[in-house]
Motif scaffolding. Structure first.
Motif, PDB file in Angstrom:
ATOM      1  N   CYS A  23       3.938  -1.697  -1.621  1.00 28.84           N
ATOM      2  CA  CYS A  23       3.119  -1.686  -3.042  1.00 28.84           C
ATOM      3  C   CYS A  23       1.847  -1.396  -2.694  1.00 28.84           C
ATOM      4  CB  CYS A  23       3.470  -3.005  -3.569  1.00 28.84           C
ATOM      5  SG  CYS A  23       4.947  -3.200  -4.252  1.00 28.84           S
ATOM      6  N   MET A  26       1.757   2.280  -2.025  1.00 26.75           N
ATOM      7  CA  MET A  26       1.592   3.183  -3.267  1.00 26.75           C
ATOM      8  C   MET A  26       0.199   3.113  -4.130  1.00 26.75           C
ATOM      9  SD  MET A  26       4.269   4.885  -3.726  1.00 26.75           S
ATOM     10  CE  MET A  26       4.431   5.021  -5.644  1.00 26.75           C
ATOM     11  N   VAL A  27      -0.444   1.984  -4.370  1.00 25.45           N
ATOM     12  CA  VAL A  27      -1.698   1.579  -5.047  1.00 25.45           C
ATOM     13  C   VAL A  27      -2.924   2.672  -4.148  1.00 25.45           C
ATOM     14  CG1 VAL A  27      -3.624   0.017  -5.415  1.00 25.45           C
ATOM     15  CG2 VAL A  27      -1.189  -0.590  -5.739  1.00 25.45           C
ATOM     16  N   LYS A  29      -2.306   5.359  -2.493  1.00 27.60           N
ATOM     17  CA  LYS A  29      -1.920   6.786  -2.747  1.00 27.60           C
ATOM     18  C   LYS A  29      -2.476   7.325  -3.954  1.00 27.60           C
ATOM     19  CE  LYS A  29       2.139   9.983  -3.153  1.00 27.60           C
ATOM     20  NZ  LYS A  29       3.380  10.191  -3.074  1.00 27.60           N
ATOM     21  N   TYR A  30      -2.187   6.627  -5.169  1.00 30.14           N
ATOM     22  CA  TYR A  30      -2.597   6.890  -6.491  1.00 30.14           C
ATOM     23  C   TYR A  30      -3.930   6.613  -6.988  1.00 30.14           C
ATOM     24  CZ  TYR A  30       1.977   8.575  -6.776  1.00 30.14           C
ATOM     25  OH  TYR A  30       3.525   9.004  -6.631  1.00 30.14           O
ATOM     26  N   ALA A  31      -4.482   5.150  -6.587  1.00 29.64           N
ATOM     27  CA  ALA A  31      -5.648   4.941  -6.874  1.00 29.64           C
ATOM     28  C   ALA A  31      -7.032   5.131  -5.932  1.00 29.64           C
ATOM     29  CB  ALA A  31      -5.682   3.341  -7.224  1.00 29.64           C
ATOM     30  N   ASP A  33      -6.542   7.800  -3.518  1.00 30.94           N
ATOM     31  CA  ASP A  33      -6.123   9.133  -3.067  1.00 30.94           C
ATOM     32  C   ASP A  33      -6.130   9.422  -1.451  1.00 30.94           C
ATOM     33  OD1 ASP A  33      -5.459  11.778  -3.525  1.00 30.94           O
ATOM     34  OD2 ASP A  33      -7.605  12.629  -3.060  1.00 30.94           O
ATOM     35  N   GLY A  35      -3.225   9.298   0.879  1.00 27.17           N
ATOM     36  CA  GLY A  35      -1.683   9.318   0.881  1.00 27.17           C
ATOM     37  C   GLY A  35      -1.185   9.126   2.139  1.00 27.17           C
ATOM     38  N   MET A  38       1.569   6.522   2.883  1.00 19.25           N
ATOM     39  CA  MET A  38       2.919   6.624   2.348  1.00 19.25           C
ATOM     40  C   MET A  38       3.694   7.580   3.377  1.00 19.25           C
ATOM     41  SD  MET A  38       3.677   5.173  -0.356  1.00 19.25           S
ATOM     42  CE  MET A  38       5.259   5.801  -0.652  1.00 19.25           C
TER      43      MET A  38
END
Length: 46
Positions: A23, A26-27, A29-31, A33, A35, A38
């Motif tokens: 989790c 993932m946060v 990676k998307y919030a 940037d 990556g 992951m």
């Protein structure tokens, strides 16, 4: 019976820590940037 319960607790903690890491990755990676986390956690997840 006690041995089985101990093994279950250990595995439950391992899975819980892994899900927490997934989790967080993932946060990030998307919030944020970021990556690269992951790339480590993703293959373990499958």
């Amino acid at each position: 019976m006690k041995g089985a319960l101990t093994r279950f607790r250990v595995m439950a903690y391992v899975v819980g820590v892994f899900l927490l890491l997934l989790c967080v990755a993932m946060v990030l990676k998307y919030a944020a940037d970021m990556g690269q986390f992951m790339k480590v956690v993703g293959p373990i997840h499958g």
